[in-house]
Design a protein around this motif. Structure first.
Motif, mmCIF file in Angstrom:
data_model
loop_
_atom_site.group_PDB
_atom_site.id
_atom_site.type_symbol
_atom_site.label_atom_id
_atom_site.label_comp_id
_atom_site.label_asym_id
_atom_site.label_seq_id
_atom_site.Cartn_x
_atom_site.Cartn_y
_atom_site.Cartn_z
ATOM 1 N N THR A 1 13.398 0.088 -5.017
ATOM 2 C CA THR A 1 12.264 0.683 -5.714
ATOM 3 C C THR A 1 11.970 -0.083 -6.996
ATOM 4 O O THR A 1 10.821 -0.454 -7.255
ATOM 5 C CB THR A 1 12.557 2.169 -6.038
ATOM 6 O OG1 THR A 1 12.803 2.866 -4.817
ATOM 7 C CG2 THR A 1 11.395 2.811 -6.754
ATOM 8 N N TYR B 1 8.462 -2.100 -6.999
ATOM 9 C CA TYR B 1 7.471 -1.132 -7.468
ATOM 10 C C TYR B 1 6.245 -1.805 -8.085
ATOM 11 O O TYR B 1 5.117 -1.392 -7.846
ATOM 12 C CB TYR B 1 8.090 -0.151 -8.474
ATOM 13 C CG TYR B 1 7.139 0.945 -8.851
ATOM 14 C CD1 TYR B 1 6.951 2.031 -8.008
ATOM 15 C CD2 TYR B 1 6.384 0.883 -10.025
ATOM 16 C CE1 TYR B 1 6.067 3.036 -8.324
ATOM 17 C CE2 TYR B 1 5.488 1.881 -10.343
ATOM 18 C CZ TYR B 1 5.329 2.954 -9.496
ATOM 19 O OH TYR B 1 4.434 3.940 -9.797
ATOM 20 N N ARG C 1 3.172 -2.832 -5.872
ATOM 21 C CA ARG C 1 2.364 -1.837 -5.176
ATOM 22 C C ARG C 1 0.906 -1.997 -5.549
ATOM 23 O O ARG C 1 0.558 -2.196 -6.708
ATOM 24 C CB ARG C 1 2.831 -0.424 -5.531
ATOM 25 C CG ARG C 1 4.226 -0.139 -5.014
ATOM 26 C CD ARG C 1 4.655 1.242 -5.310
ATOM 27 N NE ARG C 1 3.777 2.171 -4.620
ATOM 28 C CZ ARG C 1 3.726 3.462 -4.873
ATOM 29 N NH1 ARG C 1 4.502 3.985 -5.791
ATOM 30 N NH2 ARG C 1 2.910 4.239 -4.221
ATOM 31 N N TRP D 1 4.642 1.722 1.383
ATOM 32 C CA TRP D 1 5.693 2.101 0.430
ATOM 33 C C TRP D 1 6.463 3.316 0.946
ATOM 34 O O TRP D 1 7.695 3.312 0.984
ATOM 35 C CB TRP D 1 5.058 2.393 -0.927
ATOM 36 C CG TRP D 1 6.051 2.780 -1.964
ATOM 37 C CD1 TRP D 1 6.365 4.034 -2.387
ATOM 38 C CD2 TRP D 1 6.885 1.893 -2.719
ATOM 39 N NE1 TRP D 1 7.334 3.988 -3.353
ATOM 40 C CE2 TRP D 1 7.666 2.680 -3.576
ATOM 41 C CE3 TRP D 1 7.038 0.515 -2.747
ATOM 42 C CZ2 TRP D 1 8.599 2.132 -4.452
ATOM 43 C CZ3 TRP D 1 7.961 -0.031 -3.623
ATOM 44 C CH2 TRP D 1 8.733 0.771 -4.467
ATOM 45 N N ASN D 2 5.733 4.339 1.359
ATOM 46 C CA ASN D 2 6.369 5.557 1.861
ATOM 47 C C ASN D 2 7.185 5.274 3.123
ATOM 48 O O ASN D 2 8.279 5.827 3.307
ATOM 49 C CB ASN D 2 5.318 6.632 2.135
ATOM 50 C CG ASN D 2 4.665 7.111 0.855
ATOM 51 O OD1 ASN D 2 5.238 7.011 -0.227
ATOM 52 N ND2 ASN D 2 3.438 7.590 0.969
ATOM 53 N N HIS E 1 0.838 -1.196 0.000
ATOM 54 C CA HIS E 1 0.000 0.000 0.000
ATOM 55 C C HIS E 1 0.876 1.251 0.000
ATOM 56 O O HIS E 1 2.059 1.183 0.323
ATOM 57 C CB HIS E 1 -0.901 0.012 1.227
ATOM 58 C CG HIS E 1 -1.911 -1.092 1.234
ATOM 59 N ND1 HIS E 1 -3.052 -1.039 1.966
ATOM 60 C CD2 HIS E 1 -1.947 -2.293 0.598
ATOM 61 C CE1 HIS E 1 -3.754 -2.135 1.796
ATOM 62 N NE2 HIS E 1 -3.095 -2.924 0.972
ATOM 63 N N ASN E 2 0.275 2.383 -0.321
ATOM 64 C CA ASN E 2 1.021 3.647 -0.377
ATOM 65 C C ASN E 2 1.727 3.975 0.935
ATOM 66 O O ASN E 2 2.884 4.383 0.933
ATOM 67 C CB ASN E 2 0.081 4.802 -0.739
ATOM 68 C CG ASN E 2 0.235 5.208 -2.182
ATOM 69 O OD1 ASN E 2 1.198 4.850 -2.846
ATOM 70 N ND2 ASN E 2 -0.727 5.964 -2.669
ATOM 71 N N ASP E 3 1.005 3.828 2.067
ATOM 72 C CA ASP E 3 1.631 4.165 3.349
ATOM 73 C C ASP E 3 2.797 3.226 3.668
ATOM 74 O O ASP E 3 3.824 3.649 4.192
ATOM 75 C CB ASP E 3 0.614 4.193 4.490
ATOM 76 C CG ASP E 3 -0.192 2.916 4.629
ATOM 77 O OD1 ASP E 3 -0.133 2.051 3.731
ATOM 78 O OD2 ASP E 3 -0.914 2.778 5.644
ATOM 79 N N GLU F 1 -1.410 0.307 -5.532
ATOM 80 C CA GLU F 1 -1.847 1.437 -6.337
ATOM 81 C C GLU F 1 -1.365 1.285 -7.779
ATOM 82 O O GLU F 1 -2.037 1.690 -8.710
ATOM 83 C CB GLU F 1 -1.327 2.750 -5.742
ATOM 84 C CG GLU F 1 -2.002 3.134 -4.440
ATOM 85 C CD GLU F 1 -1.571 2.287 -3.245
ATOM 86 O OE1 GLU F 1 -0.533 1.597 -3.315
ATOM 87 O OE2 GLU F 1 -2.296 2.288 -2.242
#
Length: 166
Positions: free
Chosen positions: A149, A153, A156, A128-129, A124-126, A158
């Motif tokens: 990455t 990638y 992910r 990943w960040n 998820h985005n959170d 998203e």
């Protein structure tokens, strides 16, 4: 000339393929052994706050995460990861601990954490960040952040959503 239904060349290829598979299996087992050693020594207090943070980002993946963690930790220790509330101080102490580790250990740890984030439904985005931020905090070079990455990638969530819209 065929003996036992295969040619001599086919037999040689079979033997070579089997040897290569054995080498790969040995390498995989050695890596898993190193990973378990890294994650279980000396004290999980330097590992659990970071793992806990990741596990809190995707509660739907808890069952898969528990199974994944049980490969390294006992059921009680795995339960501790989810049920203990770690303080910011403990999290920062864990970061400081990992900053001091050899690069190969840090790389193996980050790779393990990425595997943990992938479970169930991708990254998820959170998550990943968080992972990108964690690598920066652990003083990974730009090239290694880029390496991870590029490697993860496509996993992910998203990324998959945007891909299906097109």
């Amino acid at each position: 000339m065929k003996k036992c239904g295969i040619t001599e060349l086919e037999l040689e290829m079979h033997i070579i393929t089997r040897q290569e598979r054995k080498k790969e299996e040995k390498k995989r087992k050695r890596y898993l052994k190193d990973e378990k050693r890294l994650l279980s020594w000396p004290d999980p207090i330097h590992i659990f706050p970071i793992i806990h943070q990741i596990c809190q980002m995707n509660l739907d993946a808890r069952e898969a995460q528990e199974q994944f963690l049980k490969e390294v930790y006992s059921a009680d220790k795995t339960k501790e990861v989810f049920e203990t509330e770690f303080t910011d101080y403990q999290f920062n102490e864990a970061i400081i601990y990992w900053k001091k580790k050899d690069f190969s250990d840090k790389k193996m740890f980050v790779n393990y954490l990425y595997k943990l984030t992938i479970l169930a439904d991708g990254i998820h985005n959170d998550e990943w960040n968080f992972m990108i931020s964690l690598m920066s905090q652990l003083r990974f070079s730009k090239s290694f952040i880029e390496y991870f990455t590029n490697r993860y990638y496509a996993l992910r969530t998203e990324f998959e959503d945007s891909k299906s819209k097109h």
